[in-house]
Design a protein around this motif. Structure first.
Motif, PDB file in Angstrom:
ATOM      1  N   MET A  70       0.843  -1.188   0.000  1.00  0.00           N
ATOM      2  CA  MET A  70       0.000   0.000   0.000  1.00  0.00           C
ATOM      3  C   MET A  70       0.883   1.244   0.000  1.00  0.00           C
ATOM      4  N   GLU A  71       0.480   2.221  -0.791  1.00  0.00           N
ATOM      5  CA  GLU A  71       1.253   3.456  -0.867  1.00  0.00           C
ATOM      6  C   GLU A  71       1.037   4.299   0.393  1.00  0.00           C
ATOM      7  N   HIS A  72       2.081   5.043   0.755  1.00  0.00           N
ATOM      8  CA  HIS A  72       2.004   5.909   1.931  1.00  0.00           C
ATOM      9  C   HIS A  72       1.247   7.187   1.573  1.00  0.00           C
ATOM     10  N   ARG A  73       0.235   7.521   2.392  1.00  0.00           N
ATOM     11  CA  ARG A  73      -0.559   8.716   2.151  1.00  0.00           C
ATOM     12  C   ARG A  73      -0.101   9.839   3.069  1.00  0.00           C
ATOM     13  N   ALA A  74      -0.560  11.038   2.741  1.00  0.00           N
ATOM     14  CA  ALA A  74      -0.120  12.212   3.503  1.00  0.00           C
ATOM     15  C   ALA A  74      -0.681  12.218   4.914  1.00  0.00           C
ATOM     16  N   ASP A  75      -1.880  11.606   5.111  1.00  0.00           N
ATOM     17  CA  ASP A  75      -2.478  11.610   6.443  1.00  0.00           C
ATOM     18  C   ASP A  75      -1.907  10.520   7.348  1.00  0.00           C
ATOM     19  N   PHE A  76      -1.043   9.647   6.843  1.00  0.00           N
ATOM     20  CA  PHE A  76      -0.413   8.623   7.667  1.00  0.00           C
ATOM     21  C   PHE A  76       0.783   9.222   8.408  1.00  0.00           C
ATOM     22  N   GLU A  77       0.917   8.799   9.654  1.00  0.00           N
ATOM     23  CA  GLU A  77       2.064   9.245  10.443  1.00  0.00           C
ATOM     24  C   GLU A  77       3.309   8.462  10.033  1.00  0.00           C
ATOM     25  N   PRO A  78       4.512   9.030  10.245  1.00  0.00           N
ATOM     26  CA  PRO A  78       5.733   8.302   9.877  1.00  0.00           C
ATOM     27  C   PRO A  78       5.888   7.008  10.682  1.00  0.00           C
ATOM     28  N   GLY A  79       6.147   5.940   9.978  1.00  0.00           N
ATOM     29  CA  GLY A  79       6.322   4.652  10.626  1.00  0.00           C
ATOM     30  C   GLY A  79       5.031   3.956  11.015  1.00  0.00           C
ATOM     31  N   GLU A  80       3.874   4.500  10.646  1.00  0.00           N
ATOM     32  CA  GLU A  80       2.594   3.897  11.010  1.00  0.00           C
ATOM     33  C   GLU A  80       2.229   2.796  10.018  1.00  0.00           C
ATOM     34  N   ASN A  81       1.665   1.719  10.544  1.00  0.00           N
ATOM     35  CA  ASN A  81       1.229   0.606   9.702  1.00  0.00           C
ATOM     36  C   ASN A  81      -0.052   1.019   8.977  1.00  0.00           C
ATOM     37  N   PRO A  82      -0.041   1.107   7.651  1.00  0.00           N
ATOM     38  CA  PRO A  82      -1.254   1.571   6.946  1.00  0.00           C
ATOM     39  C   PRO A  82      -2.421   0.603   7.081  1.00  0.00           C
ATOM     40  N   PHE A  83      -2.154  -0.687   7.176  1.00  0.00           N
ATOM     41  CA  PHE A  83      -3.254  -1.653   7.303  1.00  0.00           C
ATOM     42  C   PHE A  83      -3.954  -1.505   8.654  1.00  0.00           C
ATOM     43  N   ASN A  84      -3.186  -1.296   9.714  1.00  0.00           N
ATOM     44  CA  ASN A  84      -3.798  -1.071  11.031  1.00  0.00           C
ATOM     45  C   ASN A  84      -4.565   0.245  11.056  1.00  0.00           C
ATOM     46  N   ARG A  85      -4.057   1.240  10.353  1.00  0.00           N
ATOM     47  CA  ARG A  85      -4.738   2.540  10.307  1.00  0.00           C
ATOM     48  C   ARG A  85      -6.087   2.408   9.600  1.00  0.00           C
ATOM     49  N   LEU A  86      -6.112   1.698   8.488  1.00  0.00           N
ATOM     50  CA  LEU A  86      -7.382   1.527   7.775  1.00  0.00           C
ATOM     51  C   LEU A  86      -8.372   0.715   8.599  1.00  0.00           C
ATOM     52  N   ALA A  87      -7.891  -0.325   9.295  1.00  0.00           N
ATOM     53  CA  ALA A  87      -8.789  -1.114  10.148  1.00  0.00           C
ATOM     54  C   ALA A  87      -9.341  -0.273  11.294  1.00  0.00           C
ATOM     55  N   LYS A  88      -8.505   0.614  11.860  1.00  0.00           N
ATOM     56  CA  LYS A  88      -8.953   1.490  12.941  1.00  0.00           C
ATOM     57  C   LYS A  88      -9.986   2.491  12.440  1.00  0.00           C
ATOM     58  N   ASP A  89      -9.750   3.059  11.262  1.00  0.00           N
ATOM     59  CA  ASP A  89     -10.719   4.007  10.692  1.00  0.00           C
ATOM     60  C   ASP A  89     -12.050   3.327  10.390  1.00  0.00           C
ATOM     61  N   LYS A  90     -11.986   2.100   9.905  1.00  0.00           N
ATOM     62  CA  LYS A  90     -13.228   1.376   9.615  1.00  0.00           C
ATOM     63  C   LYS A  90     -14.012   1.110  10.892  1.00  0.00           C
ATOM     64  N   LYS A  91     -13.315   0.717  11.954  1.00  0.00           N
ATOM     65  CA  LYS A  91     -13.986   0.469  13.227  1.00  0.00           C
ATOM     66  C   LYS A  91     -14.632   1.737  13.758  1.00  0.00           C
ATOM     67  N   LYS A  92     -13.968   2.863  13.572  1.00  0.00           N
ATOM     68  CA  LYS A  92     -14.521   4.137  14.009  1.00  0.00           C
ATOM     69  C   LYS A  92     -15.768   4.505  13.209  1.00  0.00           C
ATOM     70  N   ARG A  93     -15.734   4.270  11.902  1.00  0.00           N
ATOM     71  CA  ARG A  93     -16.907   4.571  11.071  1.00  0.00           C
ATOM     72  C   ARG A  93     -18.088   3.691  11.444  1.00  0.00           C
ATOM     73  N   VAL A  94     -17.827   2.426  11.727  1.00  0.00           N
ATOM     74  CA  VAL A  94     -18.910   1.523  12.116  1.00  0.00           C
ATOM     75  C   VAL A  94     -19.553   1.975  13.420  1.00  0.00           C
ATOM     76  N   ALA A  95     -18.719   2.409  14.397  1.00  0.00           N
ATOM     77  CA  ALA A  95     -19.253   2.877  15.677  1.00  0.00           C
ATOM     78  C   ALA A  95     -20.094   4.141  15.495  1.00  0.00           C
ATOM     79  N   GLU A  96     -19.647   5.057  14.648  1.00  0.00           N
ATOM     80  CA  GLU A  96     -20.414   6.277  14.399  1.00  0.00           C
ATOM     81  C   GLU A  96     -21.740   5.972  13.702  1.00  0.00           C
ATOM     82  N   ASN A  97     -21.708   5.070  12.733  1.00  0.00           N
ATOM     83  CA  ASN A  97     -22.954   4.704  12.042  1.00  0.00           C
ATOM     84  C   ASN A  97     -23.924   4.018  12.992  1.00  0.00           C
TER      85      ASN A  97
END
Length: 281
Positions: free
Chosen positions: A115-142
Motif C-alpha cells: 500500500m502506498e504511503h498517504r499524507a495523512d499517515f504518520e511516519p512509521g505507522e502501519n497503513p493496514f492497522n490505520r485503515l482497520a482502525k478508521d473502519k472500526k470508528k466509522r462503524v461505531a459512528e454509524n
C-alpha cells in the motif's frame, strides 16, 4: 356519409336500419390508409388520423398528480434520482466479477500486498492497522446514528442499547468502562428475555430474582391423575347445575305478625332465615 376514421365511426342518416353499406364503406376507407408497419403476411396495421368527433367521457379527465415536498425540493436544488448500480463489478486484477461492498468485495485492502504511503499517515505507522482502525470508528459512528434515529422515530418506545453502543466513562485506571447503572439495566433486560421470563434460568453470584410486571396465563396440566380428577369434578358440577331441577322456595305467610316490624328493624339486613332446602344442601 360522413367518416371519422380516428374513432372508427361513420354517420349515415339515410341508411335506416341497414348499416351494412356504411360499415363496408368504412372498412374500404381503412384499407386506403398508409400502412404503419408490416408485422407479417396476412396482417395489416395502419395509423389512424386524428379524431374529429369528440365523444363524451364517462369520468372526468384525471388531474395531474401533485408533487410531494421532496420532489419540489429536489427540483429546486437540481437533485436527480440516481440509477440503481449493479452489485457486481468486474475486477481487472482478479479477472472475475466481485461485489462492490461486503464480503470479498472489489478493491479490498485484504487483497493488496503493498500500500502506498498517504499524507495523512504518520511516519512509521502501519497503513493496514490505520485503515482497520478508521473502519472500526466509522462503524461505531454509524451505529450511534442508527440508534439515535430509532429512538427518535419510536418516541416513547425505548429499547435497550447494546453494550458496544453505550456511553463509557473513565475508571480509576484510566481505561474506559461502562457505568454500573447501565450494566444493571442491561442485566435486568436480559433476565426477562427468555421464554420463561427468567424463571428457570440459573442465577450467577448475587444476582437477584427478576421482577415480572405482568403475570402470564397459567394453564392446568392434563398429564397427571389429579388434574383429570379435578376436570371430572368440574364437568360434574356443570352438569348438575344445568340438568338438575331447581328446588322451589318455601312458602311464607303474607300477613305480618305482631311486633314483627320492631324485631325486623333490629335484625341485620342480610340475616335471612334458611329454608329447609338450604339446610339440607
Amino acid at each position: 356519409m360522413e367518416f371519422d376514421e380516428g374513432v372508427l365511426c361513420v354517420f349515415d342518416s339515410s341508411a335506416g336500419d341497414d348499416v351494412q353499406p356504411a360499415a363496408e364503406a368504412l372498412i374500404h376507407r381503412l384499407f386506403q390508409l398508409e400502412r404503419a408497419e408490416d408485422p407479417g403476411p396476412g396482417v395489416r396495421v395502419v395509423s389512424l388520423p386524428d379524431a374529429v368527433t369528440r365523444l363524451p367521457r364517462e369520468k372526468p379527465v384525471p388531474r395531474p398528480r401533485e408533487m410531494t415536498k421532496w420532489e419540489v425540493f429536489a427540483k429546486e436544488k437540481g437533485i436527480q434520482k440516481k440509477k440503481k448500480r449493479d452489485r457486481m463489478v468486474w475486477d481487472e486484477e482478479a479477472g472475475e466479477f466481485k461485489p462492490i461492498y461486503g464480503y470479498k468485495r472489489s478493491k479490498s485492502t485484504a487483497d493488496v500486498p503493498i500500500m502506498e504511503h498517504r499524507a495523512d499517515f504518520e511516519p512509521g505507522e502501519n497503513p493496514f492497522n490505520r485503515l482497520a482502525k478508521d473502519k472500526k470508528k466509522r462503524v461505531a459512528e454509524n451505529t450511534k446514528k442508527r440508534l439515535a434515529n430509532e429512538d427518535k422515530s419510536s418516541g416513547s418506545r425505548r429499547t435497550a442499547k447494546p453494550l458496544s453502543a453505550m456511553e463509557t466513562e473513565l475508571g480509576a485506571s484510566g481505561k474506559k468502562r461502562i457505568p454500573k447503572e447501565r450494566l444493571n439495566t442491561s442485566a435486568k433486560v436480559a433476565q426477562l428475555s427468555t421464554a420463561s421470563v427468567g424463571k428457570f434460568d440459573k442465577r450467577i453470584g448475587k444476582e437477584s430474582e427478576p421482577k415480572v410486571l405482568n403475570k402470564r396465563r397459567k394453564f392446568e396440566s392434563v398429564a397427571t391423575r389429579s388434574s383429570l380428577a379435578d376436570e371430572r369434578d368440574k364437568q360434574r358440577k356443570v352438569a348438575e347445575r344445568v340438568f338438575m331441577p331447581k328446588p322451589e322456595p318455601a312458602a311464607t305467610s303474607a300477613l305480618p305478625q305482631k311486633g314483627s316490624k320492631k324485631k325486623a328493624g333490629k335484625k341485620k339486613r342480610d340475616a335471612r332465615p334458611l329454608t329447609s332446602h338450604h339446610e339440607i344442601w
